[in-house]
Design an enzyme around this catalytic site. Structure first.
Site, PDB file in Angstrom:
ATOM      1  N   LYS A 123       0.856  -1.194   0.000  1.00 52.63           N
ATOM      2  CA  LYS A 123       0.000   0.000   0.000  1.00 52.63           C
ATOM      3  C   LYS A 123       0.889   1.240   0.000  1.00 52.63           C
ATOM      4  O   LYS A 123       1.922   1.272   0.699  1.00 52.63           O
ATOM      5  CB  LYS A 123      -0.888  -0.034   1.252  1.00 52.63           C
ATOM      6  CG  LYS A 123      -2.009   0.990   1.289  1.00 52.63           C
ATOM      7  CD  LYS A 123      -2.840   0.814   2.575  1.00 52.63           C
ATOM      8  CE  LYS A 123      -3.998   1.780   2.667  1.00 52.63           C
ATOM      9  NZ  LYS A 123      -4.768   1.574   3.917  1.00 52.63           N
ATOM     10  N   SER A 130      -9.722   1.586   2.926  1.00 42.59           N
ATOM     11  CA  SER A 130      -8.842   2.350   2.078  1.00 42.59           C
ATOM     12  C   SER A 130      -7.806   1.525   1.329  1.00 42.59           C
ATOM     13  O   SER A 130      -7.249   1.998   0.342  1.00 42.59           O
ATOM     14  CB  SER A 130      -8.111   3.398   2.910  1.00 42.59           C
ATOM     15  OG  SER A 130      -7.243   2.780   3.830  1.00 42.59           O
ATOM     16  N   SER A 147      -9.798  -0.805   7.088  1.00 45.69           N
ATOM     17  CA  SER A 147      -9.197  -0.580   5.770  1.00 45.69           C
ATOM     18  C   SER A 147      -8.486  -1.779   5.157  1.00 45.69           C
ATOM     19  O   SER A 147      -8.093  -1.721   4.004  1.00 45.69           O
ATOM     20  CB  SER A 147      -8.227   0.607   5.821  1.00 45.69           C
ATOM     21  OG  SER A 147      -8.955   1.816   5.797  1.00 45.69           O
TER      22      SER A 147
END
Lengths: 499, 483
Positions: free
Chosen positions: A81, A156, A180
């Site tokens: 990420k 996210s 997330s």
């Protein structure tokens, strides 16, 4: 065979490498080709790093040719990420304010993955600074759900979950502040775990809400989840909040056995307008575990209802302070001050430095980030601190107690991961409350600091449904055992999206 | 005319002399090429996290104990949020409602009278970087100082029962000097106001004598020496009294001391309170202290300067002025203490150290620990004087020789043949020679010009190269001239 290498799990890749049936280079190439093929549609990556991956693969192949024993992650392509620092590689947090930022150091988790021999294929998209539930808040572009390109991948860590689901990497790292990791894993039909707060070092994870943020794996199955956990967990002297506790070998918990396991099913997690099909899938999963020897009963955790409210005070408060450093002085975007400002502030004039701060932040941050900074700033202000931040912390303590009490009775809690399956892109853009509801089942685990995992447990209209399992702090082992048992008796995790 | 009394609050920041910074392992040192002593943590780079420097905590805990503070069992770091380019995270890790030390005091001597100045809190924080403004409206930032451990010491006004507050510029300076001495004794800081390792921001208000309510206060910045602290506060007191006497109103503001012009000038108005949005830093865990740890630190505290001052005065019979000179540096105090303990007359040692030693230190620019002088050498020298082996004048020369070479007095005296001649027969022959060679002077003396005696003494001393015992010379000359 080498054509579909990218379909494989970590443990399958490891077997092939160990038996020298493929090279790490072939593995890396397969994933790189896959990214070239599908990412223009999925758009999971902000930055791809094929050359880097090939170089790392080369080193693994050399080790193999020297006859060295290789670890389970050696030569395994990973996606990270884009809010975890990678030395010399863009780390943007999907924010315009860091559009050009290259860290000078690797996050501890990145170091650990490299040490384990994993190869990096790229940095994945996210909601800007991990604030959002759909990856639509990315400052750059929207990531698509591989199961239906018109729906969101969740967020996210939407880029990470989509990349795993689309076979663009063997596994990915996400970060989970309010769901997330688990919620996008649920939306994309993959396995996502948020470990206990403090299990994994946050050093190098760009902070959103420091007391809630936790890094975890997104994988194709529970076995892979245990393998990645083994690599990334453990005390880090650079993170004072990382826990100095022994790290078990999580693969030892990969046992299909839930006999006598006590399951609590808290009814509050089925409220919030949870889709009946999602409810049915989760209850079916509970039934399956019961058939396999577990005991399940419905329970109640009243304070969970306040989770969202508490979260939306604490997370913005911490974020308002964590994001203060993006001011254009040292790195990232810098927007020149308005003309007419002066070097030194005097009465009635604005200094050029304040103007630079304002313009940089005005243009660098997206709407969602700004809104949270505003809320957090307000909640911490003198005169409001007690009513908001302090009160929220007290409710957080109550919520923790509710979990403590539940875990006196139950080994695990089973709930939906999210009230619905993936929703359409743009569908909730104008309804921030509906958007935030997507995290309502996952937020409590962050507030309590306990581990939670999402595993696929069904489909609705071709979109995956996620089953959330939570355990008490530091009991990832029971979590893995329950999830693994469930997985061994279902086929959902084997399904692949058609791309 | 109404009488006014000033009330002074002191906020003092002290940089600690730890090897590494408060929350990272970067080196702590003054100066250096800009931005060479930094890392992701003290630059506040995204993703970096602070880790508490235990050594710094220990230093500050020792300081808190030396300032008679209570150390609560738990202390918490807070974030103080404000935007400034020298602050890399745009928040400073500091302490708020759970500081390291509370409720202490520092004893000062106000005109010789002891006064215990109340201390409200001692807390830990990190220093900021430094801004450099250059011509052409450009500014640069140097983060070398960013993250250096900083201790803040704040006085309490009004003081609690039994303690005092600072009520004059002189007391403020005295307070600061006592604070400096204590920290020097603890070895936790080099406490240099000129280099900024000790910084002081006093606030000053005045009120009608006898009133209990405080007047409007102003804060003074840019005080870079003890002298400017005194002058700045004194100026500010007088300025405020002048305003009040003219029925004006003092404005609450921060004022800058202009050292060249000797005045304070407004810096920025504090009409609204700065909003720092303090909250506990979630990146750090609360520090917990055990009673044992605190007691261990307490038991390891050295004798502090004020106790030493009192002991030197009572045990060694020194005047306050001499004792002050000796205790001002811990090295000198210890040196003196060792001498005084092994030599019969502590006052004489004090005289030698406060005159000869300090003169030599000043002249050479050396620190005591950079010389090779030892307490045993000093005592040995004084014993030679007492035994009559050398006289006082020779002793001064020997002292300097000891200071420069590290040799003992006995060795120097032996090598240079400086033993005092006390043998009457030997001196008598010299005296006779001098008298015979100067019949005119003998005549004049006997005619009543008695002040010539010292001239004769000088002649004899010259003949004996200064080694003759002055008392014997005097005695023999008198006998012979007056016979």
């Amino acid at each position: 065979m080498s054509d579909r290498l990218c379909n494989l799990t970590i443990h399958e890749i490891h077997e092939l490498l160990r038996k020298k049936q493929v090279s790490a280079r072939e593995i890396a190439e397969s994933f790189i080709r896959r990214i070239e093929e599908v990412d223009p549609r999925v758009r999971a990556f902000i930055t791809t790093t094929p050359d880097y991956a090939l170089k790392q693969a080369e080193a693994v192949d050399q080790a193999i040719s020297r006859g060295e024993a290789i670890g389970p992650l050696a030569g395994v392509p990973a996606a990270i990420k884009d809010n975890m620092c990678t030395r010399g590689i863009f780390t943007t947090c999907a924010s315009k304010i860091l559009y050009n930022y290259k860290p000078i150091y690797d996050a501890t988790v990145v170091e650990r993955l490299y040490m384990a021999g994993a190869t990096l294929v790229g940095k994945t998209n996210l909601d800007e600074f991990a604030m959002g539930s759909s990856t639509e808040n990315s400052g750059f572009f929207v990531t698509r759900n591989p199961w239906n390109l018109d729906t969101v991948p969740g967020g996210s860590s939407g880029g990470s979950a989509a990349a795993v689901a689309a076979d663009e990497c063997a596994f990915a790292l996400g970060s989970d502040t309010g769901g997330s990791i688990r919620q996008p894993a649920s939306f994309c039909g993959v396995v996502g775990m948020k470990p206990t707060y403090g299990r994994v070092s946050r050093y190098g994870l760009v902070a959103f809400a420091s007391s809630l943020d936790q890094i975890g794996p997104i994988t194709k199955d529970v076995t892979d989840c245990a393998i990645v956990l083994n690599a990334i967990c453990g005390k880090d002297r650079r993170d004072s909040t990382s826990l100095d506790v022994p790290v078990p070998d999580f693969t030892q918990s990969l046992r299909a056995d839930v006999k006598g396991l006590k399951i609590g099913v808290p009814k509050e997690f089925f409220g919030f307008g949870t889709d009946p099909d999602v409810q049915a899938a989760v209850r079916k999963a509970v039934d399956l575990l019961t058939e396999l020897g577990a005991h399940a009963e419905e329970t109640s955790m009243p304070s969970v209802e306040y989770g969202l409210a508490v979260y939306y005070i604490i997370a913005p408060a911490e974020c308002s302070s964590n994001l203060a450093r993006y001011d254009g002085v040292r790195y990232g975007l810098r927007v020149a001050p308005d003309s007419g400002t002066v070097t030194r502030q005097t009465r009635g004039s604005k200094s050029s430095i304040v103007s630079m701060f304002e313009r940089t932040r005005e243009q660098g941050f997206g709407a969602e980030v700004k809104q949270r900074i505003m809320i957090g700033t307000y909640a911490l202000s003198a005169g409001y601190y007690d009513a908001y931040y302090l009160k929220a912390q007290k409710v957080r303590t109550l919520l923790r107690r509710d979990f403590d009490k539940a875990f006196e009775k139950y080994d695990i809690l089973v709930t939906p991961t999210s009230p619905t399956v993936a929703f359409g892109i743009g569908e909730r853009a104008d309804d921030p409350y509906a958007m935030k509801l997507a995290d309502i089942c996952t937020i409590p685990a962050n507030l309590a600091g306990i581990p939670g995992i999402s595993v696929p447990c069904g489909f609705k209209n071709g979109l995956p449904i996620g089953l959330q399992i939570m355990a008490k702090a530091l009991d990832e082992e029971t979590l893995i055992r329950a999830a693994f048992t469930y997985e061994q008796h279902t086929e959902y995790h084997r399904k692949k999206p058609q791309l | 005319m109404a009488e006014y009394e000033p009330i002074i609050g002191m906020e003092v920041h002290v940089e600690l002399q730890t090897r590494s910074k408060m929350f990272c392992s970067c080196e702590v040192a003054f100066g250096g090429e800009p931005n060479t002593r930094c890392c992701p943590v003290c630059l506040g780079l995204p993703g970096s996290l602070p880790v508490i420097n235990e050594r710094a905590v220990e230093y500050m805990a020792r300081a808190a104990l030396a300032l008679n503070c209570t150390i609560p069992p738990q202390c918490i770091f807070h974030r103080k949020n404000y935007y400034y380019p020298d602050l890399p995270k745009n928040y400073q890790i500091s302490q708020y409602d759970f500081p390291l030390g509370v409720n202490g005091w520092v004893e000062i001597l106000a005109g010789g009278k002891p006064k215990r100045i109340a201390i409200r809190r001692v807390h830990m924080e990190e220093d900021t970087g430094k801004l450099l403004h250059v011509a052409g409206n450009r500014s640069y930032v140097d983060y070398n100082r960013s993250g250096v451990p900083l201790m803040e010491i704040v006085t309490q006004n009004p003081p609690p029962e039994g303690l005092d507050q600072i009520e004059s510029a002189e007391e403020a300076r005295e307070y600061l000097q006592r604070l400096r001495q204590i920290l020097l004794y603890l070895g936790v800081s080099d406490v240099k106001m000129e280099e900024g390792s000790m910084r002081c921001e006093p606030n000053v208000s005045v009120r009608l004598k006898g009133h209990s309510e405080f007047g409007v206060k102003t804060e003074i910045k840019n005080l870079n020496s003890f002298r400017s602290v005194y002058l700045g506060i004194d100026y500010e007191i007088k300025r405020q009294i002048r305003i009040l006497e003219q029925n004006g109103e003092v404005v609450q503001e921060t004022r800058r001391w202009d050292d060249e012009r000797g005045v304070t000038v407004p810096m920025r108005s504090k009409e609204f309170e700065q909003e720092y949005r303090y909250f506990p830093d979630p990146d750090l865990v609360p520090l917990k202290f055990t009673e044992e740890w605190i007691e261990k630190l307490r038991s390891e505290l050295p004798e502090l300067p004020m106790a030493k001052l009192k002991r030197f005065m009572s045990d060694y019979g020194l005047a306050q002025a001499d004792a002050e000179v000796l205790i001002d540096s811990p090295e000198l105090a210890e040196f003196y203490d060792t001498c005084a303990a092994s030599y019969k007359d502590p006052k004489t040692v004090a005289n030698w150290l406060t005159t000869e030693l300090l003169r030599l230190l000043n002249a050479s620019g050396k620190k005591l620990n950079e010389t090779r002088l030892t307490p045993a050498h000093v005592c040995g020298l004084l014993e030679l004087v007492d035994a009559g082996t050398i006289n006082r004048n020779t002793a001064k020369a020997v002292f300097e020789e000891m200071f420069n070479t590290g040799k003992s007095a006995a060795e120097i005296v032996r090598q240079k043949g400086l033993e005092q001649v006390s043998d009457e027969a030997a001196i008598e022959s010299v005296v006779n020679r001098v008298l015979e060679a100067n019949p005119n002077e003998v005549k004049r003396y006997r005619a009543g010009e008695v002040k010539l005696l010292s001239w004769f003494v000088g002649q004899v001393m010259r003949e004996t190269k200064g080694k003759a015992n002055p008392a014997t010379v005097n005695k023999l000359l008198r006998e012979k001239l007056e016979s």
